[in-house]
Design a protein around this motif. Structure first.
Motif, PDB file in Angstrom:
ATOM      1  N   LEU A 143      -6.951  48.353  63.082  1.00 23.60           N
ATOM      2  CA  LEU A 143      -6.350  47.381  62.966  1.00 23.60           C
ATOM      3  C   LEU A 143      -5.499  47.227  62.823  1.00 23.60           C
ATOM      4  O   LEU A 143      -5.688  47.661  60.819  1.00 23.60           O
ATOM      5  N   THR A 144      -4.122  47.085  62.357  1.00 26.85           N
ATOM      6  CA  THR A 144      -3.312  46.219  61.117  1.00 26.85           C
ATOM      7  C   THR A 144      -3.118  44.442  61.108  1.00 26.85           C
ATOM      8  O   THR A 144      -3.128  43.645  62.314  1.00 26.85           O
ATOM      9  N   GLU A 145      -3.041  44.447  60.060  1.00 32.14           N
ATOM     10  CA  GLU A 145      -3.401  43.055  59.635  1.00 32.14           C
ATOM     11  C   GLU A 145      -1.981  42.253  60.005  1.00 32.14           C
ATOM     12  O   GLU A 145      -0.769  42.488  59.387  1.00 32.14           O
ATOM     13  N   ILE A 146      -1.835  40.551  60.342  1.00 31.17           N
ATOM     14  CA  ILE A 146      -1.056  40.135  60.916  1.00 31.17           C
ATOM     15  C   ILE A 146      -1.331  38.238  60.209  1.00 31.17           C
ATOM     16  O   ILE A 146      -1.126  38.223  60.815  1.00 31.17           O
ATOM     17  N   LEU A 147      -0.270  38.094  59.188  1.00 27.24           N
ATOM     18  CA  LEU A 147       0.039  36.713  58.932  1.00 27.24           C
ATOM     19  C   LEU A 147       0.828  36.502  59.852  1.00 27.24           C
ATOM     20  O   LEU A 147       1.095  36.166  60.896  1.00 27.24           O
ATOM     21  N   TRP A 148       1.936  35.649  58.982  1.00 29.92           N
ATOM     22  CA  TRP A 148       2.749  34.818  59.357  1.00 29.92           C
ATOM     23  C   TRP A 148       4.264  34.022  58.723  1.00 29.92           C
ATOM     24  O   TRP A 148       3.708  34.395  57.388  1.00 29.92           O
ATOM     25  N   ASP A 149       5.006  33.953  58.909  1.00 30.93           N
ATOM     26  CA  ASP A 149       6.061  33.547  58.290  1.00 30.93           C
ATOM     27  C   ASP A 149       6.485  31.749  58.513  1.00 30.93           C
ATOM     28  O   ASP A 149       6.224  31.698  57.464  1.00 30.93           O
ATOM     29  N   VAL A 150       6.080  31.426  59.370  1.00 29.15           N
ATOM     30  CA  VAL A 150       6.134  29.910  60.159  1.00 29.15           C
ATOM     31  C   VAL A 150       5.240  29.390  59.770  1.00 29.15           C
ATOM     32  O   VAL A 150       4.501  29.806  61.147  1.00 29.15           O
ATOM     33  N   ASP A 151       4.614  28.325  59.830  1.00 29.41           N
ATOM     34  CA  ASP A 151       3.566  27.576  60.327  1.00 29.41           C
ATOM     35  C   ASP A 151       3.593  26.045  60.413  1.00 29.41           C
ATOM     36  O   ASP A 151       3.738  25.330  59.381  1.00 29.41           O
ATOM     37  N   PRO A 152       3.778  25.752  61.975  1.00 29.66           N
ATOM     38  CA  PRO A 152       3.981  24.783  61.967  1.00 29.66           C
ATOM     39  C   PRO A 152       3.310  23.583  62.037  1.00 29.66           C
ATOM     40  O   PRO A 152       3.300  22.332  62.152  1.00 29.66           O
ATOM     41  N   GLN A 153       2.216  23.570  61.393  1.00 31.76           N
ATOM     42  CA  GLN A 153       1.048  22.606  60.684  1.00 31.76           C
ATOM     43  C   GLN A 153       0.398  22.056  61.996  1.00 31.76           C
ATOM     44  O   GLN A 153      -0.340  21.135  62.583  1.00 31.76           O
ATOM     45  N   GLY A 173      12.234  39.199  63.879  1.00 31.68           N
ATOM     46  CA  GLY A 173      11.544  39.385  63.458  1.00 31.68           C
ATOM     47  C   GLY A 173      10.377  39.230  62.787  1.00 31.68           C
ATOM     48  O   GLY A 173       9.046  39.476  62.213  1.00 31.68           O
ATOM     49  N   GLN A 174      10.959  37.834  62.333  1.00 32.79           N
ATOM     50  CA  GLN A 174       9.502  36.866  61.658  1.00 32.79           C
ATOM     51  C   GLN A 174       8.562  36.749  62.742  1.00 32.79           C
ATOM     52  O   GLN A 174       8.468  36.800  64.515  1.00 32.79           O
ATOM     53  N   VAL A 175       6.936  36.190  62.270  1.00 26.94           N
ATOM     54  CA  VAL A 175       6.187  35.478  63.349  1.00 26.94           C
ATOM     55  C   VAL A 175       5.530  33.973  62.881  1.00 26.94           C
ATOM     56  O   VAL A 175       5.808  33.883  61.549  1.00 26.94           O
ATOM     57  N   VAL A 176       5.545  33.497  63.986  1.00 29.67           N
ATOM     58  CA  VAL A 176       5.335  32.476  64.012  1.00 29.67           C
ATOM     59  C   VAL A 176       3.386  32.327  64.456  1.00 29.67           C
ATOM     60  O   VAL A 176       2.943  32.820  65.138  1.00 29.67           O
ATOM     61  N   LEU A 177       2.852  31.165  63.819  1.00 30.05           N
ATOM     62  CA  LEU A 177       1.813  30.278  63.797  1.00 30.05           C
ATOM     63  C   LEU A 177       1.492  29.413  64.613  1.00 30.05           C
ATOM     64  O   LEU A 177       1.369  28.240  63.836  1.00 30.05           O
ATOM     65  N   LEU A 178       0.481  29.604  66.028  1.00 29.11           N
ATOM     66  CA  LEU A 178       0.283  28.581  66.875  1.00 29.11           C
ATOM     67  C   LEU A 178      -0.991  28.294  67.335  1.00 29.11           C
ATOM     68  O   LEU A 178      -1.945  29.492  66.845  1.00 29.11           O
TER      69      LEU A 178
END
Length: 219
Positions: A143-153, A173-178
Motif C-alpha cells: 500500500l502507498t500512503e495517500i494524504l491530501w492537498d486540499v481539505d474543504p472541511q 496532480g493534486q488530491v482533495v479530501l472529501l
C-alpha cells in the motif's frame, strides 16, 4: 492491431471538436477526488450523483463498514470507482502497537477483496495521522500512503459552496479530501464537475508510485 476508424452512422450526432461551441474544455491535468469513511447508507446516492456528473473517484473504505454491507463495495467497483484502504475501525494508528496496527490494515484488505472491490494499493490513515511505523506497516501490504492537498472541511460542517470553492483550488496532480456521508458534499457534486471543467481539469486515478493524480487507466 487497432480497428480502423469508421465514419459515423447516418443520423448520428456529431461530437463538437476543440474550439467549437459545445466542445469539452481542453484538459490541462488530472485531480484525485477522494471520499473517506464509506461505504454507508449515503453511498448509493453519492455514486448516482458522481455518475450523473461524469466523475470518478477513489473511495477510502473502512473495513468494518465493508463487512456491514459488502454489496456497496461491489457497487463502487461497478461504477468505475477506485477503492482504497482506510483502516478497519478508524483508530489513531500512531497510538497502536505493531500487531493492532497490522490487523487494522490487513482486515480491511481482506474485507475489500472479499466484497469484490479488488486488492487496494492505496492507503489513507484515519485523521491523516501517520509516522514511519504506519507507513512501513502499510508498505508490507503493498500500500502507498495517500494524504491530501486540499481539505474543504466537509467533515466539519462546511457548506456546499465552501466545498466547491475548495475543489476549485486544485491544480494538476493534486488530491482533495472529501467524505462519503455529508449531505453538503452530495449537493456539491454537480458543481464540482462544473468547476473542474472550467479549470480544464478532469478526475483521475491516484498513481500508487507517486501518490499524485494521473489519467485514468485506458485514457
Amino acid at each position: 492491431m487497432s480497428e480502423p476508424s469508421r465514419p459515423p452512422a447516418a443520423g448520428a450526432a456529431r461530437v463538437p471538436v476543440a474550439g467549437e461551441e459545445g466542445a469539452p474544455a481542453a484538459c490541462h491535468g488530472y485531480v484525485g477526488l477522494t471520499f473517506d469513511d464509506g461505504p454507508s447508507r449515503h453511498t448509493a446516492a453519492l455514486l448516482e450523483a458522481l455518475h450523473e456528473a461524469g466523475l470518478r473517484a477513489t473511495m477510502f473504505n473502512q473495513g468494518n463498514h465493508v463487512d456491514a454491507d459488502p454489496g456497496l463495495v461491489r457497487a463502487q467497483a461497478d461504477a468505475g470507482m477506485w477503492i482504497g484502504n482506510h483502516s478497519y475501525s478508524h483508530p489513531r494508528l500512531t497510538g497502536l502497537g505493531p500487531a493492532e496496527r497490522e490487523s487494522e490494515i490487513a482486515r480491511t484488505q481482506d474485507a475489500v477483496a472479499a466484497a469484490g472491490g479488488g486488492i487496494p494499493t492505496l492507503f489513507r490513515p484515519p485523521y491523516g495521522e501517520t509516522d514511519e511505523t504506519v507507513r512501513a506497516t502499510a508498505a508490507k501490504f503493498g500500500l502507498t500512503e495517500i494524504l491530501w492537498d486540499v481539505d474543504p472541511q466537509d467533515w466539519n460542517g462546511a457548506s456546499a459552496d465552501a466545498v466547491v470553492e475548495a475543489v476549485g483550488r486544485l491544480t494538476d496532480g493534486q488530491v482533495v479530501l472529501l467524505h462519503d456521508w455529508p449531505a453538503t458534499t452530495l449537493r456539491a457534486v454537480p458543481r464540482i464537475a462544473e468547476v473542474l471543467e472550467a479549470n480544464g481539469l478532469r478526475p483521475g486515478m491516484i498513481c500508487p508510485v507517486t501518490g499524485r493524480a494521473v489519467a485514468p487507466d485506458g485514457v
